[in-house]
Design an enzyme around this catalytic site. Structure first.
Site, PDB file in Angstrom:
ATOM      1  N   ASP A  27       0.864  -1.177   0.000  1.00 28.70           N
ATOM      2  CA  ASP A  27       0.000   0.000   0.000  1.00 28.70           C
ATOM      3  C   ASP A  27       0.905   1.233   0.000  1.00 28.70           C
ATOM      4  OD1 ASP A  27      -2.416   1.560   0.400  1.00 28.70           O
ATOM      5  OD2 ASP A  27      -1.773   1.761   2.485  1.00 28.70           O
ATOM      6  N   ASP A  29      -0.301   5.200   0.794  1.00 22.94           N
ATOM      7  CA  ASP A  29      -0.584   6.226   1.805  1.00 22.94           C
ATOM      8  C   ASP A  29      -0.672   5.616   3.198  1.00 22.94           C
ATOM      9  OD1 ASP A  29      -1.338   8.855   0.206  1.00 22.94           O
ATOM     10  OD2 ASP A  29      -2.207   7.160  -0.869  1.00 22.94           O
ATOM     11  N   ASP A 202      -1.964  -0.287   5.997  1.00 30.05           N
ATOM     12  CA  ASP A 202      -2.099   0.464   7.249  1.00 30.05           C
ATOM     13  C   ASP A 202      -3.537   0.723   7.671  1.00 30.05           C
ATOM     14  OD1 ASP A 202      -2.509   2.460   5.078  1.00 30.05           O
ATOM     15  OD2 ASP A 202      -2.638   3.842   6.768  1.00 30.05           O
TER      16      ASP A 202
END
Length: 251
Positions: A27, A29, A202
């Site tokens: 991922d 961001d 996240d």
């Protein structure tokens, strides 16, 4: 989501998931880069671009970005580096040979004016139109989180649509596409096929990816606070710690 994950020890990623046998799905961001109030302000520095290029080289090109962003936006962030990628939660995919699965924005045509009007009625909300997905950011108006989710759920009452909550954002997307389906599609293609999948994220949007790689005997890592309940097996505290683990993969 099951329990708080174990903290990854320094240098442990290199032992658990060596480049020679692993396929890395990352991922962006909040994972590789810190989250910024405005998504368009996010950009990778030369160190990160070089780091990803080096790890991809050691892994036989089996490294891909898996994001809620459009692939074109990922290319902007990492320019001039171009990597295999899944965008819009798997609605669009670019394979290592350059072939692509494209997202269709028409599925959002009915919802688009409704969400635009809702955002205009609530100063501080921001509608991000990604074409095949629509995201309502409420970082400046966190007290509107419940209203945003209620609005999106009412619009998602159409077949094939779903609401995906995230960090200070909620997104209307196609229900058939998730981070799990994105990883699955890439993992079935060269050079990812036959390798141990490693998925790192996240947010709530990444949980399906964690569940998928766990079921495939892979490694799942969540970036964030230790108290977070997640399906991920391991955690690191922040993007800087993850970059250190990726650096260690270079040997």
């Amino acid at each position: 989501m099951s329990a708080a994950p174990r903290s990854l020890l320094s240098g442990e990623l290199a032992r658990l998931a060596p480049p020679r046998t692993s396929a890395y799905f990352l991922d962006v961001d909040g994972t590789l880069l810190e989250i910024r109030p405005r998504p368009e302000d996010v950009a990778a520095d030369a160190f990160l671009r070089t780091l990803l290029q080096d790890v991809a080289g050691r892994a036989g090109a089996a490294l891909a970005l898996v994001s809620g962003r459009k692939i074109d936006d990922l290319d902007r962030i990492f320019e001039p580096l171009v990597l295999p990628a899944a965008g819009l939660h798997g609605a669009e995919i670019r394979f290592v040979d350059g072939s692509r699965i494209f997202a269709h924005s028409g599925v959002m045509d009915a919802a688009r004016p409704k969400l635009r009007a809702f955002a205009e009625l609530h100063p501080g909300l921001r509608l991000e139109d990604k074409g095949a997905t629509l995201a309502l950011h409420f970082r400046q108006r966190p007290e509107l989180a419940d209203e945003v989710l209620t609005m999106l759920e009412s619009v998602a009452d159409s077949p094939g649509l779903a609401v995906q909550p995230g960090k200070m954002v909620a997104e209307l997307k196609q229900s058939d596409h998730t981070k799990a389906t994105a990883v699955e599609a890439l993992l079935a293609s060269a050079p990812f096929a036959g390798r141990t999948p490693v998925f790192i994220g996240d947010d709530l949007t990444d949980e399906s990816g964690f569940v998928f790689v766990n079921a495939r005997g892979g490694i799942s890592i969540r970036v964030g606070a230790a108290r977070t309940m997640t399906a991920a097996q391991f955690r690191v505290g922040e993007p800087a710690e993850l970059r250190a683990e990726l650096e260690a993969l270079k040997g």
